[in-house]
Write a protein that holds these residues in place. Structure first.
Motif, mmCIF file in Angstrom:
data_model
loop_
_atom_site.group_PDB
_atom_site.id
_atom_site.type_symbol
_atom_site.label_atom_id
_atom_site.label_comp_id
_atom_site.label_asym_id
_atom_site.label_seq_id
_atom_site.Cartn_x
_atom_site.Cartn_y
_atom_site.Cartn_z
ATOM 1 N N THR A 233 0.833 -1.208 0.000
ATOM 2 C CA THR A 233 0.000 0.000 0.000
ATOM 3 C C THR A 233 0.863 1.252 0.000
ATOM 4 O O THR A 233 0.613 2.199 -0.757
ATOM 5 C CB THR A 233 -0.935 -0.001 1.221
ATOM 6 N N VAL A 234 1.883 1.269 0.854
ATOM 7 C CA VAL A 234 2.796 2.407 0.889
ATOM 8 C C VAL A 234 3.523 2.549 -0.444
ATOM 9 O O VAL A 234 3.728 3.668 -0.943
ATOM 10 C CB VAL A 234 3.803 2.252 2.047
ATOM 11 N N GLU A 235 3.909 1.425 -1.036
ATOM 12 C CA GLU A 235 4.606 1.455 -2.317
ATOM 13 C C GLU A 235 3.722 2.076 -3.402
ATOM 14 O O GLU A 235 4.178 2.911 -4.194
ATOM 15 C CB GLU A 235 5.015 0.036 -2.711
ATOM 16 N N ARG A 236 2.450 1.674 -3.449
ATOM 17 C CA ARG A 236 1.548 2.253 -4.448
ATOM 18 C C ARG A 236 1.349 3.745 -4.212
ATOM 19 O O ARG A 236 1.252 4.526 -5.171
ATOM 20 C CB ARG A 236 0.194 1.531 -4.406
ATOM 21 N N TRP A 237 1.270 4.146 -2.942
ATOM 22 C CA TRP A 237 1.093 5.571 -2.646
ATOM 23 C C TRP A 237 2.326 6.369 -3.047
ATOM 24 O O TRP A 237 2.221 7.448 -3.647
ATOM 25 C CB TRP A 237 0.819 5.739 -1.151
ATOM 26 N N ALA A 238 3.519 5.859 -2.725
ATOM 27 C CA ALA A 238 4.753 6.583 -3.033
ATOM 28 C C ALA A 238 5.030 6.634 -4.528
ATOM 29 O O ALA A 238 5.697 7.561 -5.013
ATOM 30 C CB ALA A 238 5.933 5.933 -2.307
ATOM 31 N N LEU A 239 4.537 5.634 -5.263
ATOM 32 C CA LEU A 239 4.794 5.552 -6.710
ATOM 33 C C LEU A 239 3.530 5.821 -7.520
ATOM 34 O O LEU A 239 3.384 5.305 -8.624
ATOM 35 C CB LEU A 239 5.355 4.170 -7.062
ATOM 36 N N ALA A 240 2.631 6.623 -6.969
ATOM 37 C CA ALA A 240 1.383 6.910 -7.686
ATOM 38 C C ALA A 240 1.643 7.572 -9.027
ATOM 39 O O ALA A 240 0.840 7.444 -9.966
ATOM 40 C CB ALA A 240 0.490 7.797 -6.824
#
Length: 251
Positions: A233-240
């Motif tokens: 989830t954090v990865e998707r947010w940081a790489l939006a």
């Protein structure tokens, strides 16, 4: 729905196999007994204290390893000839299993939290460092030369050219390090006897509390699942902004 159906089948098999006598119940209790033991653990304040100890060692070790891996990876990448000078050292140290450092950790810190941190940081650090190095190598040389021609300094090139390219690799390294850190935290507690879920599993095993032991193992599995989901989830947010994540959203 398919995932839930698969889990239901797995739990049903766990209930049926010992009931049918295929495995002795004293070695592998039915799912219902493990569930009862799981409920008992949730009602025990000592369980929550052990869970907090495990999470503290995991989080602190992961934070130290991530920061050290990112800083070291960027520094090695931008300083001329440092990559070549450190390559042999990295390749020598990286394959050493963290569990091989358990005697050293015990000699230095005994069964304190610092022993767990030593093992967690050592194992997670390499996951982040190697991914950062791969990410830096993926920087487009044309983009880097263009930034130089426009007069961008070293830190400006790191911020605007190197970091956006390396960030997907960094997030992958942190996600892998999060899982590795949990494994090493529980392993250290199990072997060394440091406070946490691992030590509680060892106590349950030595006292022949088999359902409680399996219940605690289930807790570690659920904890690993939650950590992986949270890291993604954090990865998707940081790489939006990144093409890979935007492609996922579009699909």
């Amino acid at each position: 729905m398919l995932g839930a159906a698969g889990l239901a089948v797995f739990l049903a098999l766990g209930e049926a196999v010992p009931r049918l006598g295929l495995v002795k119940e004293e070695y592998f209790p039915p799912t219902s007994r493990i569930a009862d033991a799981f409920g008992t653990e949730l009602a025990d304040s000592a369980f929550w204290s052990a869970l907090g100890d495990t999470l503290a060692g995991w989080a602190l070790g992961l934070a130290v390893a991530s920061c050290a891996g990112i800083v070291a990876g960027v520094l090695i990448a931008v300083v001329p000839y440092l990559r070549e000078a450190t390559a042999s050292t990295i390749e020598f140290l990286r394959p050493i299993p963290s569990v091989a450092l358990i005697p050293l950790a015990v000699l230095l810190y005994g069964t304190e939290l610092r022993s767990v941190l030593l093992l967690v940081v050592y194992a997670a650090f390499w996951q982040v460092l190697i991914q950062v190095l791969y990410g830096v190598q993926d920087v487009d040389p044309v983009a880097d030369e263009t930034a130089r021609s426009y007069g961008l300094g070293t830190w400006a090139r790191i911020r605007h050219v190197l970091w956006p390219t390396a960030l997907p690799y960094v997030m992958t390294g942190v996600r892998l390090a999060a899982s590795v850190a949990l494994i090493l935290a529980v392993t250290a507690e199990l072997v060394i006897g440091a406070p946490g879920l691992g030590a509680r599993i060892a106590v349950a095993q030595t006292s022949q509390a088999v359902p409680e032991m399996y219940a605690l193992i289930v807790v570690t599995g659920l904890l690993g699942l939650l950590i992986n989901v949270g890291a993604r989830t954090v990865e998707r947010w940081a790489l939006a902004w990144h093409q890979s994540v935007r492609g996922e959203v579009a699909v």
